[in-house]
Design an enzyme around this catalytic site. Structure first.
Site, PDB file in Angstrom:
ATOM      1  N   ASN A 140       0.836  -1.195   0.000  1.00 49.94           N
ATOM      2  CA  ASN A 140       0.000   0.000   0.000  1.00 49.94           C
ATOM      3  C   ASN A 140       0.872   1.246   0.000  1.00 49.94           C
ATOM      4  OD1 ASN A 140      -2.950   0.879   0.310  1.00 49.94           O
ATOM      5  ND2 ASN A 140      -1.848   2.195   1.749  1.00 49.94           N
ATOM      6  N   GLU A 203      -0.785   1.263  -4.993  1.00 42.97           N
ATOM      7  CA  GLU A 203      -0.903   2.556  -5.671  1.00 42.97           C
ATOM      8  C   GLU A 203       0.306   2.815  -6.568  1.00 42.97           C
ATOM      9  OE1 GLU A 203      -1.681   1.938  -2.557  1.00 42.97           O
ATOM     10  OE2 GLU A 203      -3.729   2.674  -2.263  1.00 42.97           O
ATOM     11  N   ASP A 252      -6.001  20.612   8.814  1.00 45.66           N
ATOM     12  CA  ASP A 252      -6.172  19.678   7.705  1.00 45.66           C
ATOM     13  C   ASP A 252      -6.948  20.344   6.574  1.00 45.66           C
ATOM     14  OD1 ASP A 252      -6.520  17.183   6.194  1.00 45.66           O
ATOM     15  OD2 ASP A 252      -5.812  16.232   8.021  1.00 45.66           O
TER      16      ASP A 252
HETATM   17 MN    MN Z   1      -4.607   1.586  -0.693  1.00 48.52          MN
END
Ligand code: MN
Length: 452
Positions: A140, A203, A252
């Protein structure tokens, strides 16, 4: 396929400005990035106390993101979806420019910015973090904010998504999780890391597809994780399975302070970097943050809504809605229930979405006055308003329950009803002759000449 190659291309296209004055990483770079209009790429050539350069706003416009992956606004969503559905495993190489220097970690030597007044400290905000499952089968890559604690340690915010799951898997076996933290990667890699393919899809594969197979990875020296071989700097680390510290406050995407929570520590054990590495800054709550997080969600919404209505024209996760909480979607509808189905599909495709407006294809989703006009003239709350209570939303929304993420969602069907004659909702036009058009253009030129 590196950040610097992309920056050189953007330099040629006039997308880059240089700040030569000496500036501090404490609030000054952040203040400048926040105030300069139209989000050009900004190089800070002279950073006080550091001998490396900082670059900001790299992916802050839709145009630049399209240029980065060689597409156009019209094809962008389809290209992104294609890359997510058909990822391509990148090649692994033994050496790369990022190995010019290999050294012991000393995080205080990296120009990490302090962004906002009440932030808990300096935060790395542009890093991609990659990890593998204990059996090595699942990889990931995702973007996480990292609070620098001292020369070797950071706190990492792990939202309960994929990296959290890998970390939990390691923790169950009583181990910490090896991670590669790469800063200064090609925009396609950042965009892919911000997208959400299903768990199990790396990704990096998505990024490699976006880059037509030109991404290469390098294995870390001291941990079991991989990073782009052309990164500017790679921090090799381990996310502790036992040690936690308070993390936050931190501004954020909403521009509000996210809550303080206990989060795990990352211990950095090795650093690889280019000799003259460029540190990439990313302003929290700025347009780049919104676009990187929002674009993959726009693509997901486009994809999901396309399955329930005849045609989706455009999707905009609006800047006013933090690039995250508000969507405007234009559709060509066939029957009157279509817009409500579009709303349901959009909420399902992007769980953080809170308010959504569906408009007809003649309304420009990027023009908020146009959208408001559609609400003013085509929307009746008693018929066209949809309220969904107690659903999972975003933990970043201060008005929601920031622990559980429970929220209320509102959908507006601002499409003209098909049951009434179409001309009732027609936007009146003035016929424009060629002569009138010439005059208009001349007046426009004169106004521009005034530097207006
Ligand atoms: Mn992912």
């Amino acid at each position: 396929m590196s950040l610097r190659e992309f920056l050189e291309r953007m330099e040629d296209q006039g997308e880059v400005i240089h700040v030569k004055d000496s500036v501090s990483v404490d609030f000054e770079i952040s203040a400048i990035m926040k105030s300069v209009p139209n989000a050009p790429i900004i190089f800070f050539d002279n950073v006080e106390g550091f001998n490396v350069r900082v670059v900001g706003n790299v992916c802050a416009t839709r145009r630049r993101l399209c240029l980065a992956i060689g597409t156009t606004q019209d094809r962008l969503y389809r290209d992104l979806i294609e890359a997510i559905n058909r990822p391509e495993t990148p090649r692994i190489v033994d050496d790369g420019p990022v190995r010019e220097v290999v050294e012991e970690p000393k995080l205080s030597r990296i120009p990490v910015l302090r962004h906002f007044e009440r932030d808990a400290g300096p935060y790395i905000t542009s890093a991609i973090v990659s990890a593998r499952s204990p059996d090595g089968k699942i990889e990931n890559v995702s973007v996480h904010r990292l609070l620098v604690l001292d020369d070797r340690r950071m706190a990492i915010r792990l939202v309960p998504r994929h990296l959290f799951r890998l970390w939990s898997m390691a923790r169950e076996t009583g181990r910490s999780l090896d991670v590669a933290i790469a800063i200064g990667v090609h925009p396609a890699v950042l965009l892919a890391a911000a997208s959400s393919p299903p768990f199990g899809v790396s990704e990096y594969g998505v990024a490699n597809r976006l880059l037509n197979g030109r991404l290469t990875l390098i294995k870390c020296e001291k941990v079991d994780a991989y990073a782009p071989a052309e990164s500017e700097i790679i921090l090799e680390g381990r996310i502790s399975h036992v040690e936690e510290v308070p993390e936050g406050p931190f501004v954020d995407i909403t521009g509000a302070y996210d809550a303080r929570r206990m989060q795990p520590i990352v211990e950095v054990i090795n650093v690889m970097r280019r000799e003259d590495y460029i540190y990439q800054a990313l302003l929290p709550g700025g347009p780049e943050h919104m676009l990187l997080m929002g674009l993959p969600r726009e693509a997901a919404i486009y994809d999901a809504v396309s399955k329930v209505v005849p045609e989706v024209r455009a999707v905009n996760l609006t800047m006013g809605g933090c690039g995250w909480l508000h969507a405007v979607i234009s559709i060509r509808k066939q029957s009157d229930g279509d817009a409500k189905n579009a709303l349901l599909a959009a909420f399902a495709a992007h769980p953080s979405l809170k308010h959504a407006v569906i408009v007809d294809e003649d309304v420009d989703v990027f023009n908020m006055s146009d959208v408001e006009w559609a609400i003013a003239t085509r929307f009746q709350a008693s018929e066209d308003l949809m309220i969904i209570r107690n659903v999972r939303g975003s933990t970043l929304d201060p008005s929601a329950d920031m622990e559980t993420g429970l929220t209320t969602k509102v959908g507006l069907d601002a499409t003209a009803p098909l049951t009434h004659p179409r001309d009732r909702f027609e936007r009146a036009r003035v016929p424009v002759s060629e002569r009138a058009l010439r005059v208009i253009e001349e007046v426009r030129r004169r106004l521009e000449g005034r530097g207006g």
